[in-house]
Write a protein that holds these residues in place. Structure first.
Motif, PDB file in Angstrom:
ATOM      1  N   GLY A 258      18.987   1.356  -2.737  1.00 58.78           N
ATOM      2  CA  GLY A 258      17.781   1.889  -1.323  1.00 58.78           C
ATOM      3  C   GLY A 258      18.728   0.355   0.175  1.00 58.78           C
ATOM      4  N   ALA A 259      19.748  -0.514  -0.137  1.00 58.29           N
ATOM      5  CA  ALA A 259      19.825  -1.042   0.829  1.00 58.29           C
ATOM      6  C   ALA A 259      21.070  -0.521   1.585  1.00 58.29           C
ATOM      7  N   ILE A 260      20.352   0.732   3.040  1.00 59.05           N
ATOM      8  CA  ILE A 260      21.035   0.743   4.595  1.00 59.05           C
ATOM      9  C   ILE A 260      22.349   0.439   4.412  1.00 59.05           C
ATOM     10  N   ILE A 261      23.073   1.220   4.453  1.00 60.18           N
ATOM     11  CA  ILE A 261      25.074   1.046   4.664  1.00 60.18           C
ATOM     12  C   ILE A 261      24.362   1.021   5.935  1.00 60.18           C
ATOM     13  N   VAL A 262      25.371   0.086   6.984  1.00 60.02           N
ATOM     14  CA  VAL A 262      25.809  -0.277   8.448  1.00 60.02           C
ATOM     15  C   VAL A 262      27.436  -0.226   8.504  1.00 60.02           C
ATOM     16  N   ASP A 263      27.826   0.056   9.211  1.00 57.11           N
ATOM     17  CA  ASP A 263      29.506  -0.459   9.547  1.00 57.11           C
ATOM     18  C   ASP A 263      29.505  -1.765  10.475  1.00 57.11           C
ATOM     19  N   GLU A 264      30.625  -1.977  10.998  1.00 56.85           N
ATOM     20  CA  GLU A 264      30.363  -3.496  11.035  1.00 56.85           C
ATOM     21  C   GLU A 264      29.825  -3.832  12.695  1.00 56.85           C
ATOM     22  N   TYR A 265      29.293  -2.850  13.081  1.00 57.12           N
ATOM     23  CA  TYR A 265      28.886  -2.996  14.205  1.00 57.12           C
ATOM     24  C   TYR A 265      26.937  -2.971  14.279  1.00 57.12           C
ATOM     25  N   MET A 266      26.787  -2.308  12.568  1.00 58.16           N
ATOM     26  CA  MET A 266      25.399  -2.562  12.636  1.00 58.16           C
ATOM     27  C   MET A 266      24.961  -1.500  12.820  1.00 58.16           C
ATOM     28  N   GLN A 267      25.402  -0.193  13.264  1.00 61.86           N
ATOM     29  CA  GLN A 267      25.025   1.094  13.343  1.00 61.86           C
ATOM     30  C   GLN A 267      24.454   1.943  12.234  1.00 61.86           C
ATOM     31  N   THR A 268      24.161   2.527  11.781  1.00 65.92           N
ATOM     32  CA  THR A 268      23.782   2.976  10.696  1.00 65.92           C
ATOM     33  C   THR A 268      24.685   4.535  10.932  1.00 65.92           C
ATOM     34  N   SER A 269      24.374   5.413   9.443  1.00 63.67           N
ATOM     35  CA  SER A 269      24.793   6.775   9.795  1.00 63.67           C
ATOM     36  C   SER A 269      24.351   8.041  10.897  1.00 63.67           C
ATOM     37  N   VAL A 270      23.716   8.015  11.534  1.00 65.39           N
ATOM     38  CA  VAL A 270      22.339   7.682  12.930  1.00 65.39           C
ATOM     39  C   VAL A 270      23.336   7.678  13.966  1.00 65.39           C
ATOM     40  N   LYS A 271      23.378   8.267  14.903  1.00 65.13           N
ATOM     41  CA  LYS A 271      23.884   7.287  15.990  1.00 65.13           C
ATOM     42  C   LYS A 271      22.403   6.920  16.516  1.00 65.13           C
TER      43      LYS A 271
ATOM     44  N   ASN B 125      22.055 -14.173   6.916  1.00 63.65           N
ATOM     45  CA  ASN B 125      23.050 -13.051   6.860  1.00 63.65           C
ATOM     46  C   ASN B 125      22.066 -12.263   7.557  1.00 63.65           C
ATOM     47  N   ALA B 126      20.309 -12.131   8.013  1.00 65.40           N
ATOM     48  CA  ALA B 126      19.697 -12.291   8.636  1.00 65.40           C
ATOM     49  C   ALA B 126      20.069 -11.798   9.849  1.00 65.40           C
ATOM     50  N   VAL B 127      19.903 -12.673  10.518  1.00 64.23           N
ATOM     51  CA  VAL B 127      19.667 -13.379  11.341  1.00 64.23           C
ATOM     52  C   VAL B 127      21.485 -13.156  12.405  1.00 64.23           C
ATOM     53  N   ARG B 128      22.573 -13.545  11.831  1.00 69.92           N
ATOM     54  CA  ARG B 128      23.251 -12.619  12.359  1.00 69.92           C
ATOM     55  C   ARG B 128      23.138 -11.771  12.587  1.00 69.92           C
ATOM     56  N   MET B 129      23.120 -10.576  11.724  1.00 74.21           N
ATOM     57  CA  MET B 129      23.046  -9.183  11.547  1.00 74.21           C
ATOM     58  C   MET B 129      22.057  -8.586  12.814  1.00 74.21           C
ATOM     59  N   GLY B 130      20.946  -9.224  13.065  1.00 74.22           N
ATOM     60  CA  GLY B 130      20.009  -9.034  13.811  1.00 74.22           C
ATOM     61  C   GLY B 130      20.648 -10.008  14.833  1.00 74.22           C
TER      62      GLY B 130
END
Length: 456
Positions: free
Chosen positions: A259-272, A299-304
């Motif tokens: 159930g973990a959402i997959i994101v690219d290196e820019y934190m974008q999900t599979s939906v624009k 990890n959360a702080v960096r990603m946010g």
């Protein structure tokens, strides 16, 4: 630009703070089920143990602060539905039960994680508690005061920290885990054995290699039953682990099996225009070169932070993570990064390791301490993929150094020859990081020698 943020602990807080700086004209709507933001759950054990007396110190942002900056804070609001294609969501005010619809231009999913709760009979009894948020912390403190027998289920970081805190508060403590060792996800047995010994010396009952089957009691929990025994319990704290809190988005964005959402290196999900950060999503593991679920505040702080920077266009890529973490239990200062030897093999990597146990200062120094340090590396490339340290002195920052090395694909040869200073107050002429890497080099050289001998 209308931005909707779902969840406001570490990733959500970091995203909001950076959006305010980068896009001061953005309209930000935040939806949070709790009445607080930015709670440091890693401080719960410190609160329980009395190290932290004021729980308000476990927050580093406030609702009032964000509201004063123009953020629309929908506290005690649960998002009940979200259509990522139509850019609409529905939220319910938990206090009034009123439901409203909201639209947005950009969606940031920082919905976090929730404790794993297996279907155990009796889990609804009084004094069977979870350990995640501020309300949990308050309940644990309140209910632990009058009790004698405490059972902690789960021997990860939070579990072992709570065990120490309860024992120091004079409780009879039992630690139950289905694995044969504590902290097995983070450390190899050389590094967990000293902690287990310290627990046993202090009378803590280690019920390892056991699975909880039920809780018993009349109204309030009185016993914990496992497949190997039963334990008296006036209070049970469940610390089995965490799962991504992403049910709302299943079938809408790509996810891992857990159930973990997959994101690219820019934190974008599979939906624009839909971004995710923190415990709700996966992150690239530099040790395995694969996405992994590593729920850590760092990890959360960096990603946010990265979500905010990449909200309009991709400008700042995530460098990946090593899952670096540290822990202090009694006199043991522990830290790890990357993969343990067993985890690396489970991930399909061919690895070996080097280990040193040595005084950290020259022997002529009047005061000294022993450092134990392990390096895990790929046998084919000699790339470093993990490290662990334990000592009565604090060498945890050495693991941060190796974390940088893993992120940059450093080899054992490169670490062995890295320039570290020497000063007798702090180390030996050959720094312990150089030393453990040299041990790895010697090990590999011995393998080559043996192969050549066979060929001859």
């Amino acid at each position: 630009m209308k931005v909707a943020v779902i969840g406001c602990t570490h990733a959500g807080t970091a995203a909001i703070k950076n959006i305010l700086n980068l896009y001061p004209n953005a309209q930000i709507d935040v939806f949070e089920k709790n009445d607080n933001v930015s709670f440091l759950s890693c401080g719960i054990a410190l609160y329980v143990g009395g190290v932290v007396n004021d729980p308000n110190g476990l927050f580093y942002a406030s609702v009032e602060e964000f509201e004063s900056l123009g953020v629309h804070m929908h506290m005690n609001h649960e998002v009940t539905s979200c259509n990522v294609n139509k850019k609409q969501l529905q939220a319910r005010d938990i206090k009034t039960n009123e439901v409203k619809d909201y639209s947005y231009d950009k969606l940031i999913i920082t919905s976090g994680s929730w404790p794993v709760t297996p279907p155990i009979s009796g889990a609804d009894l009084e004094n069977v508690l979870l350990c995640k948020n501020f309300n949990h912390a308050k309940e644990i403190i309140k209910r632990s005061e009058p009790v004698e027998n405490v059972v902690v289920v789960g021997a990860g970081y939070i579990g072992v920290e709570l065990v120490e805190a309860f024992e120091e508060n004079g409780k009879n403590v039992t630690l139950i885990d289905s694995e044969e060792r504590i902290l097995n996800r983070y450390l190899d047995d050389t590094f967990t054995a000293p902690v287990e010994a310290s627990f046993e010396q202090r009378g803590i009952n280690l019920a390892l290699g056991q699975t909880v089957s039920k809780f018993e009691g009349t109204g309030t929990v009185e016993k914990v039953i496992t497949d190997k025994g039963e334990y008296n319990a006036d209070l049970v704290v469940m610390c089995i682990g965490f799962r991504p809190n992403t049910e709302l988005f299943k079938g809408q964005v790509d996810m891992l099996g857990n159930g973990a959402i997959i994101v690219d290196e820019y934190m974008q999900t599979s939906v624009k225009d839909v971004y995710a950060a923190g415990d709700c999503c996966a992150v690239n593991n530099n040790a395995t070169k694969q996405p992994a679920y590593i729920p850590l505040a760092t990890n959360a702080v960096r990603m946010g932070t990265l979500v905010a920077h990449n909200l309009v266009k991709p400008v700042l890529a995530h460098p990946g993570t090593q899952g670096t973490s540290g822990l202090k239990i009694y006199n043991h200062n522990i830290a790890s990064t990357g993969l343990t030897e067993s985890a690396a093999k489970l991930a399909g990597l061919s690895v070996d390791s080097a280990y040193i146990r040595d005084n950290y200062r020259p022997e002529f120094m009047p005061e000294n301490a022993v450092i134990q340090l392990k390096l895990v590396y790929e046998t084919e490339t000699h790339r470093i993929v993990g490290a662990q340290v334990i000592s009565d002195a604090d060498f945890t920052q050495a693991i941060n150094t190796i974390s940088v090395g893993i992120a940059n694909n450093m080899t054992i040869e490169q670490l062995a020859l890295t320039d570290f200073f020497f000063q007798p107050h702090y180390n030996k002429p050959v720094n312990y990081l150089n030393q453990v890497a040299m041990e790895a080099m010697a090990k590999e050289a011995e393998k080559v020698k043996k192969q050549e001998a066979v060929l001859v």
